[in-house]
Design an enzyme around this catalytic site. Structure first.
Site, mmCIF file in Angstrom:
data_model
loop_
_atom_site.group_PDB
_atom_site.id
_atom_site.type_symbol
_atom_site.label_atom_id
_atom_site.label_comp_id
_atom_site.label_asym_id
_atom_site.label_seq_id
_atom_site.Cartn_x
_atom_site.Cartn_y
_atom_site.Cartn_z
ATOM 1 N N ASN A 3 0.851 -1.182 0.000
ATOM 2 C CA ASN A 3 0.000 0.000 0.000
ATOM 3 C C ASN A 3 0.893 1.241 0.000
ATOM 4 O O ASN A 3 1.384 1.649 1.052
ATOM 5 C CB ASN A 3 -0.914 -0.029 1.224
ATOM 6 C CG ASN A 3 -1.921 1.086 1.236
ATOM 7 O OD1 ASN A 3 -1.714 2.137 0.632
ATOM 8 N ND2 ASN A 3 -3.010 0.865 1.945
ATOM 9 N N LYS A 73 7.422 -5.758 5.396
ATOM 10 C CA LYS A 73 7.765 -5.306 6.745
ATOM 11 C C LYS A 73 7.297 -3.870 6.911
ATOM 12 O O LYS A 73 7.009 -3.179 5.950
ATOM 13 C CB LYS A 73 9.255 -5.440 7.011
ATOM 14 C CG LYS A 73 10.141 -4.756 6.002
ATOM 15 C CD LYS A 73 11.582 -5.101 6.262
ATOM 16 C CE LYS A 73 12.445 -4.595 5.115
ATOM 17 N NZ LYS A 73 13.818 -4.978 5.278
ATOM 18 N N GLY A 74 7.227 -3.403 8.151
ATOM 19 C CA GLY A 74 6.799 -2.037 8.437
ATOM 20 C C GLY A 74 7.926 -1.039 8.233
ATOM 21 O O GLY A 74 9.097 -1.402 8.139
ATOM 22 N N GLU A 77 9.316 2.502 12.346
ATOM 23 C CA GLU A 77 10.453 2.392 13.258
ATOM 24 C C GLU A 77 11.773 2.414 12.503
ATOM 25 O O GLU A 77 12.759 2.968 12.978
ATOM 26 C CB GLU A 77 10.352 1.111 14.093
ATOM 27 C CG GLU A 77 9.227 1.118 15.093
ATOM 28 C CD GLU A 77 7.875 0.736 14.486
ATOM 29 O OE1 GLU A 77 7.841 0.322 13.306
ATOM 30 O OE2 GLU A 77 6.868 0.882 15.180
#
Length: 110
Positions: A3, A73-74, A77
């Site tokens: 996204n 993965k995000g 962070e």
């Protein structure tokens, strides 16, 4: 990227969090009894719109097959990690004073 809008938002929020970590956010402890003095949102400083310049994020194409089975993965962070160090290096280049304790405040530069 699954996204792109969400990834862009995560990157921007990570940058804002890094700016806050470097310049504003810091717990103040009362050394008489060990309590946190700024333990509420009225006294704990976090960045707001006026504290942050206009930001943008750009992404490079690539895959990371070792992250997990589908390769995602995000970002937040991950983006946040380098911002305080970059700001501390900019302060060092401007003032000649190396600050290694966050947040960077005026009393640490004197």
């Amino acid at each position: 990227m699954i996204n792109p809008k969400l990834a862009h938002s995560q990157a921007l929020s990570g940058m804002v969090a890094g700016i806050g970590m470097a310049l504003l956010e810091g717990g103040v402890i009362d050394h008489r009894d060990g309590r946190i003095v700024n333990a509420n949102m009225a006294d704990y400083l976090v960045p707001i719109n006026a504290d942050v310049p206009e930001l943008d994020a750009a992404f490079l194409d690539g895959e990371e097959p070792t992250a997990d089975p589908i390769g995602i993965k995000g970002l937040a962070e991950l983006v946040m990690v380098g911002i305080p160090a970059a700001i501390a290096n900019a302060v060092f280049n401007a003032t000649g004073k190396r600050v290694t304790d966050l947040p960077i405040t005026l009393d640490k530069l004197l």
